[in-house]
Write an enzyme that holds these catalytic residues in place. Sequence first.
Site, PDB file in Angstrom:
ATOM      1  N   TYR A   4     -39.342  51.382 -52.322  1.00  0.00           N
ATOM      2  CA  TYR A   4     -39.998  52.672 -51.992  1.00  0.00           C
ATOM      3  C   TYR A   4     -39.433  53.306 -50.724  1.00  0.00           C
ATOM      4  CZ  TYR A   4     -43.910  50.359 -49.274  1.00  0.00           C
ATOM      5  OH  TYR A   4     -44.689  49.657 -48.414  1.00  0.00           O
ATOM      6  N   GLU A   5     -39.852  54.548 -50.529  1.00  0.00           N
ATOM      7  CA  GLU A   5     -39.267  55.398 -49.480  1.00  0.00           C
ATOM      8  C   GLU A   5     -37.769  55.620 -49.768  1.00  0.00           C
ATOM      9  OE1 GLU A   5     -42.095  55.688 -48.286  1.00  0.00           O
ATOM     10  OE2 GLU A   5     -41.984  56.885 -46.462  1.00  0.00           O
TER      11      GLU A   5
END
Length: 214
Positions: free
Chosen positions: A197-198
Site C-alpha cells: 500500500y501507499e
Amino acid sequence: MLFAVTDPDAGSRGISAFVVEAGDEGLGFGAPERKMGLRGSPTCEVTLDDVRVPADRLLGKEGQGLRIALGTLDRTRAVVAGQAVGIAQGALDAAVTYTKERRQFGQPVAQFQGVQFMLADMETGVRASRLLAYAAAEAAEAGVPDLSLAGAAAKCFASDTAMRVTTDAVQLLGGAGYTRDLPVERMMRDAKITQIYEGTNQIQRVVIARALTR
Ligand SMILES: Cc1cc2nc3c(=O)[nH]c(=O)nc-3n(C[C@H](O)[C@H](O)[C@H](O)COP(=O)(O)OP(=O)(O)OC[C@H]3O[C@@H](n4cnc5c(N)ncnc54)[C@H](O)[C@@H]3O)c2cc1C
C-alpha cells in the site's frame, strides 16, 4: 478523503479531491475484507450512491486532485517506512531473545555463526531503514525538492527489509516461529502490506527512477 473525476475530458487534470464525512447520505461501507495481515486495522470497500457534499468540502481547486494525491503520498510514504521499521525491529528483538534462550547441540543457537550472520544482516537492514525513514520525514517537514525520491526510497527499502527480517525471524524461531503462540508469524504477515500500500514497491522504483532520469 475522496478523489473523483469531475471533468472526464481533462485527463489527469480532471480529478478533484473532496472531504466526505462518515454520516453523509449515500455513503456506505462493505463488509471488512478478510486479509492476510494488518487485522488490527479494518479495511472495507467504500460505496457512493448519489452522495452530495457542499462546495466548501472541495480540497484545493477543481482539477487539482491528482496533484494533492501525489503530494500526500510523498509525505505518507515516510510513515509507511516508519511502520516497516517498527515491525522489523519487533521481529529482530524477538529473534535475538529467542536464539539466546533456545539451546541445541549443547549451546544457545545464538552461538552458531550461521545464526549470528543472519542476526547481523537483520540488524544492519533495520538500522539503514530507520535512517532512510528519518531522512524522508525530515524531507517531508522541510518540503525539499527531492521529497518524492526520499519518500519512495525509504518506503521501498524499509518495507523490503521488513519482509526479509520478519521472514528470517520466523526461520530463527524454527517450528515455534511458524505457530501463532509467538508473535513473529503475525509480523511477517503484517510486513507484507508495507510492500503494497501507499503504492507498490514497483511503483516506488518507478518514482525513484523517474527522479533520477528526468
Ligand atoms: C490493507 C489495505 C489497505 C489499503 N488502504 C487504502 C487506503 O486507505 N486508501 C487507498 O486509497 N487505498 C488503499 N489501499 C489500496 C492500495 O493502495 C493498493 O492496493 C495499492 O496501491 C496497489 O494497487 P492495486 O491493488 O490496484 O494493484 P495493481 O495496480 O493492480 O497492481 C498489480 C501488480 O502490478 C504491478 N504494477 C502495476 N503498475 C505497474 C507499473 N507501472 N510498473 C510495474 N509494475 C506495475 C504492481 O506493482 C502489482 O505487483 C489499501 C490496500 C490494502 C490491501
